[in-house]
Scaffold this motif. Sequence first.
Motif, PDB file in Angstrom:
ATOM      1  N   THR A 182       0.802  -1.229   0.000  1.00  0.00           N
ATOM      2  CA  THR A 182       0.000   0.000   0.000  1.00  0.00           C
ATOM      3  C   THR A 182       0.837   1.283   0.000  1.00  0.00           C
ATOM      4  N   GLN A 183       2.061   1.228   0.507  1.00  0.00           N
ATOM      5  CA  GLN A 183       2.895   2.442   0.496  1.00  0.00           C
ATOM      6  C   GLN A 183       3.123   2.963  -0.925  1.00  0.00           C
ATOM      7  N   PRO A 184       3.502   2.128  -1.901  1.00  0.00           N
ATOM      8  CA  PRO A 184       3.621   2.636  -3.284  1.00  0.00           C
ATOM      9  C   PRO A 184       2.299   3.149  -3.835  1.00  0.00           C
ATOM     10  N   MET A 185       1.185   2.488  -3.434  1.00  0.00           N
ATOM     11  CA  MET A 185      -0.117   2.966  -3.902  1.00  0.00           C
ATOM     12  C   MET A 185      -0.432   4.352  -3.350  1.00  0.00           C
ATOM     13  N   GLN A 186      -0.052   4.607  -2.105  1.00  0.00           N
ATOM     14  CA  GLN A 186      -0.245   5.932  -1.521  1.00  0.00           C
ATOM     15  C   GLN A 186       0.586   6.981  -2.268  1.00  0.00           C
ATOM     16  N   LYS A 187       1.825   6.608  -2.604  1.00  0.00           N
ATOM     17  CA  LYS A 187       2.668   7.546  -3.368  1.00  0.00           C
ATOM     18  C   LYS A 187       2.068   7.802  -4.745  1.00  0.00           C
ATOM     19  N   LEU A 188       1.527   6.759  -5.365  1.00  0.00           N
ATOM     20  CA  LEU A 188       0.900   6.933  -6.676  1.00  0.00           C
ATOM     21  C   LEU A 188      -0.331   7.837  -6.578  1.00  0.00           C
ATOM     22  N   ILE A 189      -1.092   7.682  -5.519  1.00  0.00           N
ATOM     23  CA  ILE A 189      -2.271   8.544  -5.320  1.00  0.00           C
ATOM     24  C   ILE A 189      -1.846  10.001  -5.133  1.00  0.00           C
ATOM     25  N   GLN A 190      -0.805  10.240  -4.341  1.00  0.00           N
ATOM     26  CA  GLN A 190      -0.319  11.604  -4.122  1.00  0.00           C
ATOM     27  C   GLN A 190       0.210  12.219  -5.417  1.00  0.00           C
ATOM     28  N   ALA A 191       0.964  11.396  -6.195  1.00  0.00           N
ATOM     29  CA  ALA A 191       1.486  11.913  -7.459  1.00  0.00           C
ATOM     30  C   ALA A 191       0.346  12.241  -8.424  1.00  0.00           C
ATOM     31  N   THR A 192      -0.659  11.401  -8.482  1.00  0.00           N
ATOM     32  CA  THR A 192      -1.804  11.662  -9.356  1.00  0.00           C
ATOM     33  C   THR A 192      -2.535  12.929  -8.938  1.00  0.00           C
ATOM     34  N   SER A 205      -1.179  15.494  -7.467  1.00  0.00           N
ATOM     35  CA  SER A 205      -0.320  16.628  -7.833  1.00  0.00           C
ATOM     36  C   SER A 205      -0.485  16.976  -9.304  1.00  0.00           C
ATOM     37  N   VAL A 206      -0.562  15.930 -10.149  1.00  0.00           N
ATOM     38  CA  VAL A 206      -0.786  16.189 -11.574  1.00  0.00           C
ATOM     39  C   VAL A 206      -2.141  16.845 -11.789  1.00  0.00           C
ATOM     40  N   ARG A 207      -3.137  16.396 -11.015  1.00  0.00           N
ATOM     41  CA  ARG A 207      -4.470  16.998 -11.125  1.00  0.00           C
ATOM     42  C   ARG A 207      -4.450  18.478 -10.787  1.00  0.00           C
ATOM     43  N   LYS A 208      -3.569  18.877  -9.867  1.00  0.00           N
ATOM     44  CA  LYS A 208      -3.481  20.277  -9.459  1.00  0.00           C
ATOM     45  C   LYS A 208      -2.608  21.117 -10.387  1.00  0.00           C
ATOM     46  N   GLY A 209      -2.061  20.506 -11.447  1.00  0.00           N
ATOM     47  CA  GLY A 209      -1.275  21.258 -12.415  1.00  0.00           C
ATOM     48  C   GLY A 209       0.219  21.109 -12.272  1.00  0.00           C
ATOM     49  N   LYS A 210       0.702  20.273 -11.351  1.00  0.00           N
ATOM     50  CA  LYS A 210       2.138  20.054 -11.203  1.00  0.00           C
ATOM     51  C   LYS A 210       2.540  18.889 -12.113  1.00  0.00           C
ATOM     52  N   TYR A 211       2.728  19.243 -13.403  1.00  0.00           N
ATOM     53  CA  TYR A 211       2.967  18.199 -14.396  1.00  0.00           C
ATOM     54  C   TYR A 211       4.391  17.652 -14.356  1.00  0.00           C
ATOM     55  N   ASP A 212       5.268  18.236 -13.564  1.00  0.00           N
ATOM     56  CA  ASP A 212       6.627  17.716 -13.445  1.00  0.00           C
ATOM     57  C   ASP A 212       6.758  16.667 -12.341  1.00  0.00           C
ATOM     58  N   THR A 213       5.650  16.221 -11.760  1.00  0.00           N
ATOM     59  CA  THR A 213       5.679  15.212 -10.699  1.00  0.00           C
ATOM     60  C   THR A 213       6.109  13.856 -11.270  1.00  0.00           C
ATOM     61  N   ARG A 214       7.027  13.172 -10.572  1.00  0.00           N
ATOM     62  CA  ARG A 214       7.501  11.862 -11.001  1.00  0.00           C
ATOM     63  C   ARG A 214       7.576  10.929  -9.790  1.00  0.00           C
ATOM     64  N   LEU A 215       7.418   9.608 -10.018  1.00  0.00           N
ATOM     65  CA  LEU A 215       7.549   8.579  -8.983  1.00  0.00           C
ATOM     66  C   LEU A 215       8.955   7.998  -9.017  1.00  0.00           C
ATOM     67  N   SER A 216       9.504   7.769  -7.815  1.00  0.00           N
ATOM     68  CA  SER A 216      10.868   7.220  -7.714  1.00  0.00           C
ATOM     69  C   SER A 216      10.871   5.760  -7.266  1.00  0.00           C
ATOM     70  N   LEU A 217       9.816   5.023  -7.570  1.00  0.00           N
ATOM     71  CA  LEU A 217       9.730   3.610  -7.178  1.00  0.00           C
ATOM     72  C   LEU A 217      10.596   2.767  -8.104  1.00  0.00           C
ATOM     73  N   ARG A 218      11.390   1.884  -7.506  1.00  0.00           N
ATOM     74  CA  ARG A 218      12.272   1.016  -8.275  1.00  0.00           C
ATOM     75  C   ARG A 218      12.047  -0.430  -7.831  1.00  0.00           C
ATOM     76  N   THR A 219      11.011  -1.030  -8.317  1.00  0.00           N
ATOM     77  CA  THR A 219      10.712  -2.430  -8.018  1.00  0.00           C
ATOM     78  C   THR A 219      10.474  -3.175  -9.319  1.00  0.00           C
ATOM     79  N   SER A 220      10.645  -4.511  -9.247  1.00  0.00           N
ATOM     80  CA  SER A 220      10.506  -5.339 -10.447  1.00  0.00           C
ATOM     81  C   SER A 220       9.134  -5.977 -10.575  1.00  0.00           C
ATOM     82  N   ASP A 221       8.215  -5.639  -9.690  1.00  0.00           N
ATOM     83  CA  ASP A 221       6.884  -6.234  -9.748  1.00  0.00           C
ATOM     84  C   ASP A 221       5.934  -5.333 -10.520  1.00  0.00           C
ATOM     85  N   GLU A 222       4.637  -5.630 -10.427  1.00  0.00           N
ATOM     86  CA  GLU A 222       3.635  -4.874 -11.155  1.00  0.00           C
ATOM     87  C   GLU A 222       3.578  -3.422 -10.711  1.00  0.00           C
ATOM     88  N   ILE A 223       3.810  -3.166  -9.418  1.00  0.00           N
ATOM     89  CA  ILE A 223       3.783  -1.777  -8.928  1.00  0.00           C
ATOM     90  C   ILE A 223       4.898  -0.960  -9.572  1.00  0.00           C
TER      91      ILE A 223
END
Length: 478
Positions: A71-81, A83-101
């Motif tokens: 759930t921690q990566p999902m929370q980060k994905l929700i926060q990043a989404t 931020s993009v909704r608010k107009g911060k289009y330079d938002t990026r995720l720094s997750l480095r995993t080999s699974d579906e997330i």
Amino acid sequence: MNFWRTLVGKLWITITCLVACVLMLMGLFLLPYIDTNFTNSGAVKRLFVIVAMIGFSLTTFFALFLFTKITQPMQKLIQATDSVRKGKYDTRLSLRTSDEIGELAITFNHMAEELENTIRSLKHEKEHLSSVLRSMNDAVITLDREGSVILTNPPGDQILSMWGDFDEEDSGFELGGKDAKGKLAPQPLLPMFRRVLDQEGDQRMNVHVMQGVWSVHMAPLSSDGEIRGAVAVLRDVTEEVRLEKMRRDFVANVSHEIRTPLSMMQGYSEALLDGMASSPEESAELARVIHEESLRMGRLVHELLDLARMEAGHTDMEKRPIDFRELAERVYRKFMVRAKENGINLKLELSEGPLRLEADEDRMEQVLTNLLDNAFRHTPEGGTIGISAATRDGESGKELYISIQDSGIGIPSDDLPFIFERFYKADKARVRGENGGTGLGLSIVKNIIDAHHGSIRAESGVGKGTAFHIALPVETGQ
């Protein structure tokens, strides 16, 4: 947020219930079996309870750990989404995993990058369009389907402010609303806007507004096969229309003015050739008329060329200090003979002191000659013509003030604003005689005065005579 409503809480409750069910089943079926088949059943029961508690605790711990990692990566994905909704289009995720997330994070970063590039391109395109519109001299006004203004450039804003006082009820077109700025389409454009919506095609026409002429090209704005509005491009063609009218009038007037002497020369020359003159005196009279008409036509051509050179700026003014007193006295003496022949009282009134200015002496003599000739042709016998000059203080320094007044038939007030135009004649019924004018004299005078940075105006009334007032800057240093 309530913990029990989260994904982790729900999973933890599920596992807890599952483990509890297993323990209850074990307690119901396994513990009675231990009591009947084992001698030391209490020790076995205690061991079973301890093992069950340890297993339950370990299961719960590892379940919470696993669910937190998910759930921690999902929370980060929700926060990043968000931020993009608010107009911060330079938002990026720094997750480095080999699974579906991890794949989801990579896909999100690519999507955010493409979205940022698209938004940046749209901004650049909008800025480019705004720059193009601002740099245009033509006015651009964009309307939606309801007739509200949605986009303009600075010239378009000026038109909206100039045309904003028109009553839209007179147009017969009902508007659906206003835009954020409360601007509606100007009333002169509404008939054309209505035709664009009805016919779904481009419209071109000249619009006459407040003594001005505007060339308007209006085209529909379509989206998905439906007209969403229209864009109008407006150009001020008042000067072009005026010049075109002047050109047509000029050609017509020149043709008319030249045709008259040519017709007379042709008629009288044919009379001479056919021997219609019965005496030498009649032949001489016919020849005199031909000569006078040829002089008149030559004078017309000369004045036309002179005026054309002045308006094109190809006439060099040889300005030098001159004594206007000597010039005025010379012109006065030249017209005295004509004044005596016509029974007209010619007066010259010059103020005391020097009357000097920086000017082209020949051109200034032409000004006085044209104005006096015009005065003589419109002043009856017994009338008075006066020439006066004096130095006075003007708005930009000392100036020479010249007046030429007559007691002639005068000029109607409606004709005064146009008397300096080429071929304009206030007396429409004037009969051309030996002193008939060409209609160019006052135009030449106006051009000469303008070339000397002076001003000329006329005062007149029917039966009250005419007065021309000239103001010329005095030579520097006087």
